[in-house]
Design a protein around this motif. Structure first.
Motif, PDB file in Angstrom:
ATOM      1  N   PHE A  53      10.342  -3.712  25.318  1.00 19.59           N
ATOM      2  CA  PHE A  53       9.966  -5.114  25.484  1.00 19.59           C
ATOM      3  C   PHE A  53       9.180  -5.630  24.280  1.00 19.59           C
ATOM      4  CE2 PHE A  53      11.379  -4.319  29.728  1.00 19.59           C
ATOM      5  CZ  PHE A  53      11.809  -5.552  30.184  1.00 19.59           C
ATOM      6  N   ALA A  54       8.467  -4.731  23.596  1.00 18.88           N
ATOM      7  CA  ALA A  54       7.781  -5.149  22.370  1.00 18.88           C
ATOM      8  C   ALA A  54       8.814  -5.514  21.302  1.00 18.88           C
ATOM      9  CB  ALA A  54       6.860  -4.045  21.878  1.00 18.88           C
ATOM     10  N   LEU A  55       9.911  -4.779  21.257  1.00 19.98           N
ATOM     11  CA  LEU A  55      10.975  -5.097  20.290  1.00 19.98           C
ATOM     12  C   LEU A  55      11.627  -6.446  20.632  1.00 19.98           C
ATOM     13  CD1 LEU A  55      12.599  -1.572  19.760  1.00 19.98           C
ATOM     14  CD2 LEU A  55      11.236  -2.882  18.124  1.00 19.98           C
ATOM     15  N   PHE A  56      11.830  -6.682  21.941  1.00 20.85           N
ATOM     16  CA  PHE A  56      12.371  -7.989  22.357  1.00 20.85           C
ATOM     17  C   PHE A  56      11.443  -9.110  21.885  1.00 20.85           C
ATOM     18  CE2 PHE A  56      14.509  -6.010  26.357  1.00 20.85           C
ATOM     19  CZ  PHE A  56      15.616  -5.673  25.603  1.00 20.85           C
ATOM     20  N   LEU A  57      10.134  -8.904  22.084  1.00 26.93           N
ATOM     21  CA  LEU A  57       9.171  -9.937  21.684  1.00 26.93           C
ATOM     22  C   LEU A  57       9.152 -10.099  20.170  1.00 26.93           C
ATOM     23  CD1 LEU A  57       6.897 -11.950  22.175  1.00 26.93           C
ATOM     24  CD2 LEU A  57       5.295 -10.039  22.326  1.00 26.93           C
ATOM     25  N   LEU A  58       9.278  -8.982  19.483  1.00 23.73           N
ATOM     26  CA  LEU A  58       9.311  -9.027  18.019  1.00 23.73           C
ATOM     27  C   LEU A  58      10.470  -9.908  17.550  1.00 23.73           C
ATOM     28  CD1 LEU A  58       7.361  -7.467  16.170  1.00 23.73           C
ATOM     29  CD2 LEU A  58       9.123  -5.747  15.854  1.00 23.73           C
ATOM     30  N   ALA A  59      11.625  -9.680  18.144  1.00 24.90           N
ATOM     31  CA  ALA A  59      12.810 -10.463  17.778  1.00 24.90           C
ATOM     32  C   ALA A  59      12.600 -11.940  18.111  1.00 24.90           C
ATOM     33  CB  ALA A  59      14.037  -9.924  18.509  1.00 24.90           C
ATOM     34  N   GLN A  60      12.002 -12.197  19.269  1.00 26.55           N
ATOM     35  CA  GLN A  60      11.786 -13.589  19.677  1.00 26.55           C
ATOM     36  C   GLN A  60      10.758 -14.269  18.772  1.00 26.55           C
ATOM     37  OE1 GLN A  60      13.661 -15.616  21.189  1.00 26.55           O
ATOM     38  NE2 GLN A  60      13.326 -15.091  23.320  1.00 26.55           N
ATOM     39  N   GLY A  61       9.728 -13.512  18.380  1.00 30.92           N
ATOM     40  CA  GLY A  61       8.709 -14.061  17.490  1.00 30.92           C
ATOM     41  C   GLY A  61       9.304 -14.458  16.149  1.00 30.92           C
ATOM     42  N   VAL A  62      10.168 -13.580  15.616  1.00 23.62           N
ATOM     43  CA  VAL A  62      10.844 -13.894  14.345  1.00 23.62           C
ATOM     44  C   VAL A  62      11.714 -15.132  14.515  1.00 23.62           C
ATOM     45  CG1 VAL A  62      12.557 -13.057  12.692  1.00 23.62           C
ATOM     46  CG2 VAL A  62      10.782 -11.502  13.538  1.00 23.62           C
ATOM     47  N   SER A  63      12.418 -15.174  15.630  1.00 26.57           N
ATOM     48  CA  SER A  63      13.296 -16.319  15.911  1.00 26.57           C
ATOM     49  C   SER A  63      12.489 -17.615  15.995  1.00 26.57           C
ATOM     50  CB  SER A  63      14.043 -16.032  17.216  1.00 26.57           C
ATOM     51  OG  SER A  63      14.598 -17.184  17.727  1.00 26.57           O
ATOM     52  N   LEU A  64      11.310 -17.553  16.632  1.00 30.43           N
ATOM     53  CA  LEU A  64      10.464 -18.749  16.746  1.00 30.43           C
ATOM     54  C   LEU A  64       9.929 -19.165  15.383  1.00 30.43           C
ATOM     55  CD1 LEU A  64       9.083 -20.795  18.687  1.00 30.43           C
ATOM     56  CD2 LEU A  64       7.129 -19.237  18.747  1.00 30.43           C
ATOM     57  N   ALA A  65       9.506 -18.180  14.605  1.00 31.19           N
ATOM     58  CA  ALA A  65       8.948 -18.485  13.285  1.00 31.19           C
ATOM     59  C   ALA A  65       9.979 -19.141  12.387  1.00 31.19           C
ATOM     60  CB  ALA A  65       8.421 -17.204  12.637  1.00 31.19           C
ATOM     61  N   ARG A  66      11.254 -18.747  12.570  1.00 28.74           N
ATOM     62  CA  ARG A  66      12.306 -19.293  11.709  1.00 28.74           C
ATOM     63  C   ARG A  66      12.928 -20.566  12.264  1.00 28.74           C
ATOM     64  NH1 ARG A  66      16.007 -14.157  10.248  1.00 28.74           N
ATOM     65  NH2 ARG A  66      17.141 -15.771   9.137  1.00 28.74           N
TER      66      ARG A  66
END
Lengths: 71, 318
Positions: A53-66
């Motif tokens: 779930f941390a990896l899912f959040l990591l991906a979502q965080g990158v997606s939000l930042a971009r």
């Protein structure tokens, strides 16, 4: 603001990845064998779930930042 | 009874309890260290913290305006301001309690010396737990005493519809797997989303509720062990469940953040601060909520005075 929130999310995800690593390594460490299979399995399972779930959040965080500012 | 009286009485009880507990602590009659003193202070304060939370929840519930969806300048109110504020209070308490709880657990697990004074870690943990107890008691009372809980729950007989909606909202492989296991017909159009998504109502809210209740109950039992004689075996199991709930909460918080940080749901995250979401966004992403808003009111004498330009339909802000 969106980038700031994304960075906070990424920091939280990275912190949780560290916790997951500690869970996983402790779960398979020789010094914890005496605690029993149940404790070891819980640590490994907990570590895997937190990491996933941390990896899912990591991906979502990158997606939000971009994402575009006007979204 | 004036709703303020209840809150004032509860606040006074908390002040009196705080004074009595402080007098005991500073009397010097007990040779306890910082850790045991904090534990006992926390344990003794629990009934008053819960009482204040219940009183505050009742105060808010009794002061609610008639149910309605408030509108202004093309925006809809998604949360009552008090609910949004208490959400963030709860969030802060959960985050601090998770960090300090994980710190305690990892110190023991790794058998290492902590760089931070452990009694201080426990003190912060107890403070966060106190805030969480207050917030939990408040929310439980507020939802039980008002109709604001209804949109957060899956209505009776609606589980299949909600699970189908959830399967459509999940990433395709996971949603497809869920549909296959439950025998859901994914060829049908996904049901329109209401104020809260199917994932929130069928998966997220129930899990939050269960985990918070479990961690609060086990935490209270753990804290009470120096005041009431609790069998050692029971304390061991309670501690194990508390740690298990902590790990599950870590996972749930990650899932929650993953969900709310999706770029497509950014307006909802903003709404958790401002309490408002644009009508245009609601039209696009929550059409069933708009249908609720545009549905005419039943013509009853009781409903007529409640309808106004700013408060129109059943549901209301949470």
């Amino acid at each position: 603001v969106k980038q700031l929130i994304a960075v906070l999310g990424l920091i939280w995800a990275l912190g949780n990845l560290l916790v997951a690593y500690l869970f996983l390594t402790s779960g398979v460490a020789a010094k914890n064998v005496h605690k029993g299979l149940g404790v070891q399995a819980s640590l490994v399972l907990g570590g895997i779930l937190v990491a996933l779930f941390a990896l899912f959040l990591l991906a979502q965080g990158v997606s939000l930042a971009r994402s575009r500012a006007e979204d | 009874m004036n709703r303020s009286v209840l809150l004032v009485v509860a606040a006074l009880a908390v002040v009196v309890a705080a004074v009595v507990i402080a007098l005991q602590v500073f009397s010097g009659a007990q040779p306890w260290g910082m850790l045991l003193t904090d534990n006992l202070v926390f344990a003794r304060s629990i009934p008053f913290t819960l009482g204040l939370g219940v009183a505050f929840g009742a105060y808010r519930a009794l002061g609610r305006e008639p149910p309605g969806i408030q509108q202004k300048d093309g925006a809809l109110r998604r949360f009552a301001p008090g609910t949004a504020a208490m959400h963030w209070v709860t969030a802060a308490a959960v985050v601090v309690a998770l960090i300090t709880g994980a710190w305690q657990y990892l110190k023991g697990l790794l058998a290492v010396n902590s760089r931070v004074d452990m009694p201080l870690v426990y003190r912060i943990h107890y403070l966060a737990a106190t805030v969480l107890l207050f917030a939990t008691a408040h929310f439980v009372t507020y939802w039980l005493m008002s109709e604001t809980r209804q949109p957060l729950l899956v209505p009776k007989g609606q589980w299949i519809r909600h699970l189908r909606g959830t399967a459509h909202e999940l990433p395709r492989p996971i949603g497809g797997a869920l549909a296959a296991v439950l025998g859901l017909d994914m060829r049908r159009q996904p049901p329109p989303v209401g104020e809260f998504t199917y994932y929130e109502k069928a998966v997220s809210f129930p899990i939050w509720g269960v985990l918070l209740v479990v961690i609060v109950l086990t935490g209270v039992l753990k804290a009470m062990r120096y005041i009431y004689p609790i069998p050692g075996d029971l304390v061991w199991w309670v501690s194990a469940v508390h740690v298990g709930a902590m790990v599950a909460l870590m996972v749930k918080l990650l899932d929650h953040l993953r969900y709310v940080l999706a770029p497509s749901r950014w307006p909802l995250l903003v709404a958790s601060f401002t309490t408002w979401v644009s009508r245009e966004y609601a039209t696009r992403r929550h059409p069933a909520w708009l249908e609720e808003l545009d549905r005419p009111l039943p013509e009853t004498p009781a409903a007529a005075p409640a309808a106004s330009a700013s408060a129109l339909q059943p549901g209301g802000t949470r």
